[in-house]
Design a protein around this motif. Structure first.
Motif, PDB file in Angstrom:
ATOM      1  N   SER A  90      21.502  -5.703  19.481  1.00  0.00           N
ATOM      2  CA  SER A  90      20.547  -6.447  20.586  1.00  0.00           C
ATOM      3  C   SER A  90      19.195  -6.812  19.556  1.00  0.00           C
ATOM      4  O   SER A  90      19.117  -5.911  18.511  1.00  0.00           O
ATOM      5  CB  SER A  90      20.144  -5.662  21.623  1.00  0.00           C
ATOM      6  N   ASP A  91      18.237  -7.577  20.145  1.00  0.00           N
ATOM      7  CA  ASP A  91      17.269  -7.725  19.445  1.00  0.00           C
ATOM      8  C   ASP A  91      16.232  -6.480  19.566  1.00  0.00           C
ATOM      9  O   ASP A  91      15.369  -6.097  18.705  1.00  0.00           O
ATOM     10  CB  ASP A  91      16.240  -8.821  20.158  1.00  0.00           C
ATOM     11  N   TYR A  92      16.391  -5.602  20.754  1.00  0.00           N
ATOM     12  CA  TYR A  92      15.743  -4.504  20.811  1.00  0.00           C
ATOM     13  C   TYR A  92      16.010  -3.512  19.602  1.00  0.00           C
ATOM     14  O   TYR A  92      15.283  -2.862  19.047  1.00  0.00           O
ATOM     15  CB  TYR A  92      15.945  -3.797  22.244  1.00  0.00           C
ATOM     16  N   GLN A  93      17.438  -3.469  19.537  1.00  0.00           N
ATOM     17  CA  GLN A  93      17.833  -2.653  18.323  1.00  0.00           C
ATOM     18  C   GLN A  93      17.484  -2.961  17.033  1.00  0.00           C
ATOM     19  O   GLN A  93      17.005  -2.047  16.220  1.00  0.00           O
ATOM     20  CB  GLN A  93      19.484  -2.456  18.396  1.00  0.00           C
ATOM     21  N   ARG A  94      17.410  -4.252  16.843  1.00  0.00           N
ATOM     22  CA  ARG A  94      16.940  -4.710  15.563  1.00  0.00           C
ATOM     23  C   ARG A  94      15.346  -4.334  15.453  1.00  0.00           C
ATOM     24  O   ARG A  94      15.108  -3.949  14.235  1.00  0.00           O
ATOM     25  CB  ARG A  94      17.166  -6.257  15.373  1.00  0.00           C
ATOM     26  N   GLY A  95      14.799  -4.427  16.343  1.00  0.00           N
ATOM     27  CA  GLY A  95      13.356  -4.079  16.088  1.00  0.00           C
ATOM     28  C   GLY A  95      13.086  -2.586  15.979  1.00  0.00           C
ATOM     29  O   GLY A  95      12.343  -2.318  15.173  1.00  0.00           O
ATOM     30  N   VAL A  96      13.774  -1.954  16.458  1.00  0.00           N
ATOM     31  CA  VAL A  96      13.602  -0.400  16.733  1.00  0.00           C
ATOM     32  C   VAL A  96      14.229   0.016  14.951  1.00  0.00           C
ATOM     33  O   VAL A  96      13.512   0.764  14.301  1.00  0.00           O
ATOM     34  CB  VAL A  96      14.501   0.354  17.381  1.00  0.00           C
ATOM     35  N   LEU A  97      15.180  -0.468  14.620  1.00  0.00           N
ATOM     36  CA  LEU A  97      15.782  -0.411  13.261  1.00  0.00           C
ATOM     37  C   LEU A  97      14.708  -0.500  12.062  1.00  0.00           C
ATOM     38  O   LEU A  97      14.529   0.225  11.289  1.00  0.00           O
ATOM     39  CB  LEU A  97      17.146  -0.657  12.958  1.00  0.00           C
ATOM     40  N   ALA A  98      14.312  -1.875  12.162  1.00  0.00           N
ATOM     41  CA  ALA A  98      13.305  -2.426  11.251  1.00  0.00           C
ATOM     42  C   ALA A  98      11.957  -1.293  11.471  1.00  0.00           C
ATOM     43  O   ALA A  98      11.409  -1.245   9.998  1.00  0.00           O
ATOM     44  CB  ALA A  98      12.817  -3.811  11.564  1.00  0.00           C
ATOM     45  N   LEU A  99      11.579  -0.918  12.476  1.00  0.00           N
ATOM     46  CA  LEU A  99      10.324  -0.111  12.502  1.00  0.00           C
ATOM     47  C   LEU A  99      10.765   1.195  11.925  1.00  0.00           C
ATOM     48  O   LEU A  99       9.726   1.805  11.180  1.00  0.00           O
ATOM     49  CB  LEU A  99       9.919   0.221  13.698  1.00  0.00           C
ATOM     50  N   ARG A 100      11.977   1.712  11.996  1.00  0.00           N
ATOM     51  CA  ARG A 100      12.386   2.937  11.460  1.00  0.00           C
ATOM     52  C   ARG A 100      12.494   2.863  10.071  1.00  0.00           C
ATOM     53  O   ARG A 100      11.847   3.862   9.283  1.00  0.00           O
ATOM     54  CB  ARG A 100      13.615   3.477  11.876  1.00  0.00           C
ATOM     55  N   LYS A 101      13.021   1.756   9.524  1.00  0.00           N
ATOM     56  CA  LYS A 101      12.775   1.378   8.012  1.00  0.00           C
ATOM     57  C   LYS A 101      11.272   1.632   7.361  1.00  0.00           C
ATOM     58  O   LYS A 101      11.119   2.157   6.313  1.00  0.00           O
ATOM     59  CB  LYS A 101      13.409   0.229   7.694  1.00  0.00           C
ATOM     60  N   LYS A 102      10.466   1.034   8.088  1.00  0.00           N
ATOM     61  CA  LYS A 102       9.189   0.849   7.573  1.00  0.00           C
ATOM     62  C   LYS A 102       8.469   2.314   7.650  1.00  0.00           C
ATOM     63  O   LYS A 102       7.779   2.677   7.010  1.00  0.00           O
ATOM     64  CB  LYS A 102       8.314   0.266   8.946  1.00  0.00           C
ATOM     65  N   ASP A 103       8.719   3.082   8.737  1.00  0.00           N
ATOM     66  CA  ASP A 103       8.141   4.508   8.551  1.00  0.00           C
ATOM     67  C   ASP A 103       8.821   5.532   7.555  1.00  0.00           C
ATOM     68  O   ASP A 103       8.105   6.005   6.825  1.00  0.00           O
ATOM     69  CB  ASP A 103       8.792   5.132   9.742  1.00  0.00           C
ATOM     70  N   ILE A 104      10.118   5.152   7.041  1.00  0.00           N
ATOM     71  CA  ILE A 104      10.952   6.028   6.200  1.00  0.00           C
ATOM     72  C   ILE A 104      10.108   5.465   4.683  1.00  0.00           C
ATOM     73  O   ILE A 104       9.687   6.319   3.796  1.00  0.00           O
ATOM     74  CB  ILE A 104      12.446   5.566   6.075  1.00  0.00           C
ATOM     75  N   LEU A 105      10.005   4.112   4.448  1.00  0.00           N
ATOM     76  CA  LEU A 105       9.586   3.524   3.207  1.00  0.00           C
ATOM     77  C   LEU A 105       7.954   3.962   2.944  1.00  0.00           C
ATOM     78  O   LEU A 105       7.660   4.381   1.949  1.00  0.00           O
ATOM     79  CB  LEU A 105       9.855   1.973   3.124  1.00  0.00           C
ATOM     80  N   GLN A 106       7.402   3.832   4.040  1.00  0.00           N
ATOM     81  CA  GLN A 106       5.747   4.205   4.101  1.00  0.00           C
ATOM     82  C   GLN A 106       5.907   5.816   3.922  1.00  0.00           C
ATOM     83  O   GLN A 106       4.838   6.234   3.326  1.00  0.00           O
ATOM     84  CB  GLN A 106       5.214   3.820   5.132  1.00  0.00           C
ATOM     85  N   SER A 107       6.550   6.645   4.083  1.00  0.00           N
ATOM     86  CA  SER A 107       6.370   8.004   4.063  1.00  0.00           C
ATOM     87  C   SER A 107       6.901   8.577   2.635  1.00  0.00           C
ATOM     88  O   SER A 107       6.597   9.596   2.354  1.00  0.00           O
ATOM     89  CB  SER A 107       7.209   8.863   5.391  1.00  0.00           C
ATOM     90  N   ARG A 108       7.586   7.701   2.029  1.00  0.00           N
ATOM     91  CA  ARG A 108       7.926   8.181   0.551  1.00  0.00           C
ATOM     92  C   ARG A 108       6.859   8.213  -0.265  1.00  0.00           C
ATOM     93  O   ARG A 108       6.016   7.311  -0.443  1.00  0.00           O
ATOM     94  CB  ARG A 108       9.067   7.102  -0.019  1.00  0.00           C
ATOM     95  N   LYS A 109       6.964   9.392  -1.085  1.00  0.00           N
ATOM     96  CA  LYS A 109       6.095   9.507  -2.270  1.00  0.00           C
ATOM     97  C   LYS A 109       6.214   8.492  -3.359  1.00  0.00           C
ATOM     98  O   LYS A 109       7.483   8.205  -3.622  1.00  0.00           O
ATOM     99  CB  LYS A 109       6.145  10.823  -2.671  1.00  0.00           C
ATOM    100  N   PRO A 110       5.157   7.781  -3.754  1.00  0.00           N
ATOM    101  CA  PRO A 110       5.320   6.882  -4.922  1.00  0.00           C
ATOM    102  C   PRO A 110       6.251   7.590  -6.139  1.00  0.00           C
ATOM    103  O   PRO A 110       5.936   8.787  -6.344  1.00  0.00           O
ATOM    104  CB  PRO A 110       4.037   6.426  -5.241  1.00  0.00           C
ATOM    105  N   VAL A 111       6.906   6.736  -6.809  1.00  0.00           N
ATOM    106  CA  VAL A 111       7.570   7.368  -8.073  1.00  0.00           C
ATOM    107  C   VAL A 111       6.631   7.178  -9.162  1.00  0.00           C
ATOM    108  O   VAL A 111       6.241   6.027  -9.689  1.00  0.00           O
ATOM    109  CB  VAL A 111       8.939   6.358  -8.614  1.00  0.00           C
TER     110      VAL A 111
END
Length: 288
Positions: A90-111
């Motif tokens: 669903s659209d709601y699931q898409r939004g939730v997953l994309a927001l989770r991806k954003k949180d993971i990527l932004q929390s990663r330490k730079p290489v």
């Protein structure tokens, strides 16, 4: 090999509905398990439902190792991208997953780049300060709502509504969105109410949820009244203030939200039309 079930990974993606699970079980019984289960070492990453059904009925299955994973975040990102690529969510699931991806990527330490790379970068037109190595994120971060919307193939307004639901919606309201009882835009409106009122609205069913959402929208669109302003001649009540007191910005926001909801509904109809045509085509081929 003893396959290990990580409960956090199994619950990371919303479970199938009863109808979806029954359809998958029927397909596996009729055709076998054609797609391999994805493992990270002994840990099952993709195929939890297929694994359970295969064990229940003694159906043979294959496994494949994904050797690219370096951490649990890599696993989560792979799961998110894998599910975002599916049309059935669903659209709601898409939004939730994309927001989770954003949180993971932004929390990663730079290489940190190795010294040789840092030296080479120093020759570029915009060199890094002397004595420091330039840092690059492991993956491009979804820094803006627009980027998240593109990843989820949704409008920015819809992503904003999903964020509001995640932050303020009672669990009962979230469940109503997931089940399709209430639209995303209506749920975002109801989520602005106190949690107790949200629960009451959900308990009242679809009609009560629509009424609650409509009341919230009407309240936002209603002209704001200045408590300090005196009543007009003839005993004019504050409710009779002229339209100029309307908050234009809020009205425009409401219009944008309604247009986004309309666009989402049109896209859903288009997707359903395509899916119906494909189903008819598959049925025709199977009957040949």
């Amino acid at each position: 090999m003893d396959i290990e079930i990580n409960e956090e990974l199994r619950a990371y993606i919303d479970p199938l509905s009863e109808d979806e699970y029954a359809a998958l079980e029927g397909s596996l019984l009729a055709e076998g398990c054609r797609d391999a289960l994805v493992l990270w070492g002994n840990v099952l990453v993709d195929g939890h439902n297929r694994y359970g059904i295969c064990r229940k009925h003694g159906i043979e299955f294959r496994t494949v190792q994904n050797t690219a994973f370096q951490s649990m975040d890599d696993v989560r990102l792979w799961m998110i991208d894998n599910h975002l690529g599916r049309r059935s969510i669903s659209d709601y699931q898409r939004g939730v997953l994309a927001l989770r991806k954003k949180d993971i990527l932004q929390s990663r330490k730079p290489v940190q780049a190795p010294p040789s790379v840092a030296s080479a970068e120093a020759a570029e037109p915009s060199p890094a300060p002397q004595g420091t190595a330039s840092a690059e994120p492991a993956r491009p971060a979804l820094a803006t709502r627009e980027a998240v919307a593109r990843a989820a193939r949704l409008s920015t307004a819809t992503v904003g509504q999903i964020e509001r639901i995640q932050k303020a919606a009672a669990p009962e309201l979230v469940a109503a969105v997931k089940s399709g009882t209430i639209s995303i835009s209506a749920a975002a409106a109801v989520a602005t109410l106190p949690a107790e009122e949200q629960v009451v609205a959900v308990a009242g069913g679809k009609d009560e949820l629509r009424r609650a959402a409509r009341q919230v929208r009407e309240k936002k669109a209603r002209p704001r009244q200045d408590d300090a302003a005196p009543a007009g001649e003839g005993g004019e009540e504050p409710a009779d203030l002229p339209p100029e007191s309307t908050d234009v910005g809020e009205l425009q926001g409401l219009v944008r939200a309604l247009r986004a909801e309309n666009a989402d509904l049109k896209r859903k109809v288009a997707n359903l039309t395509v899916a119906l045509k494909e189903a008819r085509g598959a049925k025709a081929e199977s009957g040949m």
